[in-house]
Scaffold this motif. Structure first.
Motif, PDB file in Angstrom:
ATOM      1  N   PHE A 101       1.067  -1.227   0.029  1.00  0.00           N
ATOM      2  CA  PHE A 101       0.009  -0.079  -0.006  1.00  0.00           C
ATOM      3  C   PHE A 101       0.725   1.184   0.013  1.00  0.00           C
ATOM      4  O   PHE A 101       1.863   1.370   0.630  1.00  0.00           O
ATOM      5  N   ASP A 102       0.395   2.185  -0.616  1.00  0.00           N
ATOM      6  CA  ASP A 102       1.108   3.474  -0.817  1.00  0.00           C
ATOM      7  C   ASP A 102       0.951   4.241   0.313  1.00  0.00           C
ATOM      8  O   ASP A 102      -0.434   4.369   0.824  1.00  0.00           O
ATOM      9  N   PRO A 103       2.060   4.582   1.201  1.00  0.00           N
ATOM     10  CA  PRO A 103       1.861   5.434   2.458  1.00  0.00           C
ATOM     11  C   PRO A 103       0.951   6.532   2.288  1.00  0.00           C
ATOM     12  O   PRO A 103       0.716   7.284   3.353  1.00  0.00           O
ATOM     13  N   ASN A 104       1.190   7.261   1.215  1.00  0.00           N
ATOM     14  CA  ASN A 104       0.376   8.441   1.071  1.00  0.00           C
ATOM     15  C   ASN A 104      -0.941   8.411   0.627  1.00  0.00           C
ATOM     16  O   ASN A 104      -1.700   9.326   0.252  1.00  0.00           O
ATOM     17  N   ASN A 105      -1.465   6.956   0.376  1.00  0.00           N
ATOM     18  CA  ASN A 105      -2.884   6.945  -0.232  1.00  0.00           C
ATOM     19  C   ASN A 105      -3.636   5.624   0.689  1.00  0.00           C
ATOM     20  O   ASN A 105      -3.810   4.808  -0.039  1.00  0.00           O
ATOM     21  N   LEU A 106      -3.540   5.641   1.965  1.00  0.00           N
ATOM     22  CA  LEU A 106      -3.888   4.589   2.779  1.00  0.00           C
ATOM     23  C   LEU A 106      -5.475   4.515   3.018  1.00  0.00           C
ATOM     24  O   LEU A 106      -5.952   3.490   3.113  1.00  0.00           O
ATOM     25  N   GLY A 107      -6.117   5.872   3.061  1.00  0.00           N
ATOM     26  CA  GLY A 107      -7.724   5.703   3.298  1.00  0.00           C
ATOM     27  C   GLY A 107      -7.892   4.808   4.507  1.00  0.00           C
ATOM     28  O   GLY A 107      -7.141   4.978   5.687  1.00  0.00           O
ATOM     29  N   VAL A 108      -8.786   4.062   4.475  1.00  0.00           N
ATOM     30  CA  VAL A 108      -9.224   3.270   5.543  1.00  0.00           C
ATOM     31  C   VAL A 108      -8.384   1.553   5.301  1.00  0.00           C
ATOM     32  O   VAL A 108      -9.261   0.811   4.939  1.00  0.00           O
ATOM     33  N   SER A 109      -7.484   1.516   5.299  1.00  0.00           N
ATOM     34  CA  SER A 109      -6.589   0.396   4.842  1.00  0.00           C
ATOM     35  C   SER A 109      -6.856  -0.755   6.023  1.00  0.00           C
ATOM     36  O   SER A 109      -6.555  -1.963   5.920  1.00  0.00           O
ATOM     37  N   CYS A 110      -6.757  -0.171   7.272  1.00  0.00           N
ATOM     38  CA  CYS A 110      -7.081  -0.910   8.495  1.00  0.00           C
ATOM     39  C   CYS A 110      -8.673  -1.016   8.936  1.00  0.00           C
ATOM     40  O   CYS A 110      -9.288  -0.149   8.589  1.00  0.00           O
ATOM     41  N   GLY A 111      -8.982  -2.104   9.292  1.00  0.00           N
ATOM     42  CA  GLY A 111     -10.313  -2.408   9.639  1.00  0.00           C
ATOM     43  C   GLY A 111     -11.114  -2.717   8.463  1.00  0.00           C
ATOM     44  O   GLY A 111     -10.778  -3.136   7.386  1.00  0.00           O
ATOM     45  N   PHE A 112     -12.285  -2.240   8.526  1.00  0.00           N
ATOM     46  CA  PHE A 112     -13.483  -2.823   7.717  1.00  0.00           C
ATOM     47  C   PHE A 112     -13.740  -1.495   6.730  1.00  0.00           C
ATOM     48  O   PHE A 112     -14.087  -0.300   7.375  1.00  0.00           O
ATOM     49  N   SER A 113     -14.130  -1.768   5.610  1.00  0.00           N
ATOM     50  CA  SER A 113     -14.605  -0.551   4.627  1.00  0.00           C
ATOM     51  C   SER A 113     -15.421  -1.358   3.567  1.00  0.00           C
ATOM     52  O   SER A 113     -15.001  -2.201   3.054  1.00  0.00           O
ATOM     53  N   ASP A 114     -16.598  -0.770   3.197  1.00  0.00           N
ATOM     54  CA  ASP A 114     -17.196  -1.319   1.759  1.00  0.00           C
ATOM     55  C   ASP A 114     -16.517  -1.084   0.607  1.00  0.00           C
ATOM     56  O   ASP A 114     -16.510  -1.655  -0.420  1.00  0.00           O
ATOM     57  N   ASN A 115     -15.418  -0.211   0.675  1.00  0.00           N
ATOM     58  CA  ASN A 115     -14.934   0.485  -0.489  1.00  0.00           C
ATOM     59  C   ASN A 115     -13.363   0.468  -0.224  1.00  0.00           C
ATOM     60  O   ASN A 115     -12.927   1.687  -0.070  1.00  0.00           O
ATOM     61  N   PRO A 116     -12.296  -0.622   0.390  1.00  0.00           N
ATOM     62  CA  PRO A 116     -11.195  -0.319   0.619  1.00  0.00           C
ATOM     63  C   PRO A 116     -10.412   0.111  -0.299  1.00  0.00           C
ATOM     64  O   PRO A 116     -10.446  -0.083  -1.653  1.00  0.00           O
ATOM     65  N   PRO A 117      -9.161   0.819   0.171  1.00  0.00           N
ATOM     66  CA  PRO A 117      -8.205   1.158  -0.801  1.00  0.00           C
ATOM     67  C   PRO A 117      -7.614   0.096  -1.739  1.00  0.00           C
ATOM     68  O   PRO A 117      -7.266  -0.859  -0.768  1.00  0.00           O
ATOM     69  N   LYS A 118      -7.299   0.198  -2.880  1.00  0.00           N
ATOM     70  CA  LYS A 118      -6.404  -0.756  -3.437  1.00  0.00           C
ATOM     71  C   LYS A 118      -4.878  -0.416  -3.074  1.00  0.00           C
ATOM     72  O   LYS A 118      -4.583   0.626  -2.917  1.00  0.00           O
ATOM     73  N   PRO A 119      -4.008  -1.284  -3.223  1.00  0.00           N
ATOM     74  CA  PRO A 119      -2.801  -1.307  -3.104  1.00  0.00           C
ATOM     75  C   PRO A 119      -2.065  -0.473  -4.030  1.00  0.00           C
ATOM     76  O   PRO A 119      -2.302  -0.453  -5.102  1.00  0.00           O
ATOM     77  N   GLY A 120      -0.967   0.003  -3.949  1.00  0.00           N
ATOM     78  CA  GLY A 120      -0.299   0.829  -4.702  1.00  0.00           C
ATOM     79  C   GLY A 120       0.421   0.033  -5.752  1.00  0.00           C
ATOM     80  O   GLY A 120       0.859   0.230  -6.952  1.00  0.00           O
ATOM     81  N   TRP A 121       0.900  -1.115  -5.274  1.00  0.00           N
ATOM     82  CA  TRP A 121       1.814  -2.135  -6.247  1.00  0.00           C
ATOM     83  C   TRP A 121       1.508  -3.599  -5.606  1.00  0.00           C
ATOM     84  O   TRP A 121       1.108  -3.600  -4.601  1.00  0.00           O
ATOM     85  N   ILE A 122       1.697  -4.299  -6.427  1.00  0.00           N
ATOM     86  CA  ILE A 122       1.384  -5.841  -6.356  1.00  0.00           C
ATOM     87  C   ILE A 122       2.476  -6.514  -7.039  1.00  0.00           C
ATOM     88  O   ILE A 122       2.886  -6.245  -8.113  1.00  0.00           O
ATOM     89  N   LEU A 123       3.205  -7.380  -6.140  1.00  0.00           N
ATOM     90  CA  LEU A 123       4.046  -8.489  -6.692  1.00  0.00           C
ATOM     91  C   LEU A 123       3.453  -9.753  -6.738  1.00  0.00           C
ATOM     92  O   LEU A 123       2.611 -10.204  -5.862  1.00  0.00           O
TER      93      LEU A 123
END
Length: 150
Positions: A101-123
């Motif tokens: 996850f991008d540290p500058n675009n975390l939104g609600v990455s912890c906990g529950f969300s109906d629309n959680p942020p997507k990661p910045g990068w995926i390997l």
């Protein structure tokens, strides 16, 4: 009369994206994860910047090592916490999928969300499908990505 609907095939990358992940909570755990990836650098890893066009080919060992080095510096510099908590993997022992996850675009990455942020990068060892990011990479992230792989 049979009401058998045709089976809907799900993209393996998307199925894995929705699967179970373990949080990399401490910086030393991240160091260990990076080492496992470096040890498997020729394992057919795809490097996907969410918001960019998914790669059609896997990265070379050199590209993977460079990405790990660069993203590690970025995470430690911009996630000013004494814990990591923004990297997730499907396995610590034999990773095949890592969300960063991008540290500058975390939104609600912890906990529950109906629309959680997507990661910045995926390997991933699975060829990526387009996740259609909520927003394109910010300008500074786009330049960073293009410097690495553009």
């Amino acid at each position: 009369m049979s009401r058998n609907a045709p089976a809907v095939s799900q993209d393996p990358f998307l199925a894995a994206f929705r699967g179970s992940f373990y949080g990399v909570l401490r910086w030393p755990q991240l160091d260990e994860l990076w080492q496992r990836l470096r040890d498997d650098a020729d394992g057919g890893w795809y490097i996907y910047a969410v918001g960019e066009t998914p790669p059609g080919t896997s990265a070379t060992a050199e590209q993977l090592a460079r990405f790990i080095d660069e993203v590690d510096v970025l995470l430690r510099r911009e996630h000013e916490e004494d814990y990591c908590g923004i990297v997730y993997t499907d396995s610590f022992d034999q990773p095949t999928y890592v969300k960063i996850f991008d540290p500058n675009n975390l939104g609600v990455s912890c906990g529950f969300s109906d629309n959680p942020p997507k990661p910045g990068w995926i390997l991933s060892k699975l060829k990526p499908a387009d996740l259609e990011a909520d927003m394109p990479l910010p300008g500074n992230r786009r330049r960073w990505w293009q410097r690495l792989f553009g």
